[in-house]
Write a protein that holds these residues in place. Structure first.
Motif, PDB file in Angstrom:
ATOM      1  N   LYS A 153       0.848  -1.189   0.000  1.00 18.27           N
ATOM      2  CA  LYS A 153       0.000   0.000   0.000  1.00 18.27           C
ATOM      3  C   LYS A 153       0.884   1.240   0.000  1.00 18.27           C
ATOM      4  O   LYS A 153       2.079   1.179   0.335  1.00 18.27           O
ATOM      5  N   ILE A 154       0.296   2.367  -0.364  1.00 18.35           N
ATOM      6  CA  ILE A 154       1.033   3.628  -0.387  1.00 18.35           C
ATOM      7  C   ILE A 154       1.527   3.950   1.022  1.00 18.35           C
ATOM      8  O   ILE A 154       0.788   3.820   2.007  1.00 18.35           O
ATOM      9  N   GLY A 155       2.777   4.321   1.114  1.00 15.87           N
ATOM     10  CA  GLY A 155       3.397   4.616   2.397  1.00 15.87           C
ATOM     11  C   GLY A 155       4.271   3.503   2.918  1.00 15.87           C
ATOM     12  O   GLY A 155       5.075   3.714   3.832  1.00 15.87           O
ATOM     13  N   ASP A 156       4.135   2.286   2.331  1.00 21.81           N
ATOM     14  CA  ASP A 156       4.971   1.170   2.749  1.00 21.81           C
ATOM     15  C   ASP A 156       6.421   1.390   2.329  1.00 21.81           C
ATOM     16  O   ASP A 156       6.700   2.081   1.344  1.00 21.81           O
ATOM     17  N   PHE A 157       7.327   0.748   3.064  1.00 18.94           N
ATOM     18  CA  PHE A 157       8.735   0.733   2.688  1.00 18.94           C
ATOM     19  C   PHE A 157       9.055  -0.658   2.149  1.00 18.94           C
ATOM     20  O   PHE A 157       8.683  -1.665   2.756  1.00 18.94           O
ATOM     21  N   VAL A 158       9.702  -0.702   1.002  1.00 17.75           N
ATOM     22  CA  VAL A 158      10.026  -1.975   0.360  1.00 17.75           C
ATOM     23  C   VAL A 158      11.492  -1.964  -0.048  1.00 17.75           C
ATOM     24  O   VAL A 158      12.121  -0.913  -0.137  1.00 17.75           O
ATOM     25  N   GLU A 159      12.005  -3.160  -0.308  1.00 13.49           N
ATOM     26  CA  GLU A 159      13.369  -3.283  -0.819  1.00 13.49           C
ATOM     27  C   GLU A 159      13.287  -3.632  -2.299  1.00 13.49           C
ATOM     28  O   GLU A 159      12.481  -4.459  -2.708  1.00 13.49           O
ATOM     29  N   GLY A 160      14.111  -2.984  -3.105  1.00 15.19           N
ATOM     30  CA  GLY A 160      14.084  -3.244  -4.540  1.00 15.19           C
ATOM     31  C   GLY A 160      15.475  -3.167  -5.147  1.00 15.19           C
ATOM     32  O   GLY A 160      16.378  -2.559  -4.573  1.00 15.19           O
ATOM     33  N   THR A 161      15.617  -3.790  -6.320  1.00 12.54           N
ATOM     34  CA  THR A 161      16.902  -3.827  -7.018  1.00 12.54           C
ATOM     35  C   THR A 161      16.786  -3.112  -8.356  1.00 12.54           C
ATOM     36  O   THR A 161      15.857  -3.380  -9.124  1.00 12.54           O
ATOM     37  N   ILE A 162      17.708  -2.205  -8.626  1.00 15.03           N
ATOM     38  CA  ILE A 162      17.699  -1.457  -9.880  1.00 15.03           C
ATOM     39  C   ILE A 162      17.894  -2.417 -11.055  1.00 15.03           C
ATOM     40  O   ILE A 162      18.834  -3.208 -11.074  1.00 15.03           O
ATOM     41  N   THR A 163      16.987  -2.339 -12.045  1.00 20.97           N
ATOM     42  CA  THR A 163      17.093  -3.200 -13.222  1.00 20.97           C
ATOM     43  C   THR A 163      17.453  -2.428 -14.484  1.00 20.97           C
ATOM     44  O   THR A 163      17.998  -2.994 -15.428  1.00 20.97           O
TER      45      THR A 163
END
Length: 267
Positions: A171-181
């Motif tokens: 949901k909006i406001g969540d913090f997530v981990e992501g990898t640049i593609t």
């Protein structure tokens, strides 16, 4: 013969570019060529099925397609290797080569959020049946009305369902981990999880002015990000790096001491 010379093949990228603005969904149905060794010119060496070059060429082809469609948010559906009728001697039904091709499609499905694998039997009839001949009159190409109905009733709903499943717990406001593609002039694409990618717009990369995304992030870099937008209609996930970080503290310049002024007394 399990080899072919593909110099005669049409320029599919040019065709996609021509019609890109009117495409709602791109369906890729690969035929027998994915089961055979090939070469691009009469002078070049043959590329063997399953080799590193085979996989690299297919990945590069799909990446080129996605580059064309990227600004338009067009999803891509890839059918598993289909049966082709009327050519019983070259059906390409050798289990080993079919398995290699399927592994390529599975990798695409996992790597790119906008790409989905479609099982042949889920959407198309046996090409030797009466219905199969209506769907693909020449044994290979879709009948246009059937293709439009297929997209409306099967393919587009599948994309919507996949998107809904991918963001179900976000949901909006969540913090997530992501990898640049991928880095582009307007930002950076990020893989949040298998089948889900988002975009960090260049304005959301840093609290400071950014000339190019590469000045802040790099390919394959893993970051903590904040979800700032979810567009279920257009299947867009907006992410922010700068909002996931504390804003830098700016020093306030020290106030200048007040100067006391005196008016001269009249004589």
């Amino acid at each position: 013969n399990d080899t072919q010379d593909v110099t005669y093949c049409p320029d599919n990228l040019a065709t996609i570019s021509t019609y890109a603005d009117s495409i709602d969904v791109l369906v890729l149905v690969f035929g027998l060529s994915t089961h055979w060794s090939y070469r691009t010119t009469a002078e070049s060496a043959w590329v063997e099925v399953g080799s590193d070059q085979y996989r690299a060429d297919l990945d590069a082809m799909l990446a080129s397609v996605l580059d064309i469609l990227e600004p338009r948010d067009v999803p891509v559906l890839v059918f598993e290797a289909p049966l082709v009728r009327d050519n019983p001697d070259i059906v390409g039904d050798e289990p080993e080569t079919i398995a290699i091709w399927e592994s390529v499609v599975d990798a695409w499905d996992a790597k790119w959020a906008e790409v989905r694998k479609v099982r042949y039997a889920d959407a198309l009839s046996d090409p030797y049946s009466e219905q199969g001949r209506l769907e693909r009159p020449d044994g290979v190409h879709f009948d246009r009305p059937f293709a439009e109905e297929l997209a409306r009733t099967v393919l587009l709903p599948r994309i919507r369902e996949a998107w809904a499943a991918a963001i179900a717990d976000i949901k909006i406001g969540d913090f997530v981990e992501g990898t640049i593609t991928k880095l582009v002039n307007f930002g950076a694409f990020v893989r949040v999880r298998d089948g889900l990618e988002g975009l960090i717009h260049i304005s959301e990369l840093s609290h400071n002015r950014v000339t190019h995304p590469g000045d802040v992030v790099k390919d394959e870099q893993t970051l903590k990000l904040k979800v700032i937008s979810l567009d279920s209609e257009r299947h867009r996930l907006g992410l922010s790096l700068k909002q996931a970080e504390e804003a830098p503290v700016r020093e306030t310049p020290a106030a200048e001491p007040k100067r006391e002024t005196r008016r001269a007394r009249p004589e």
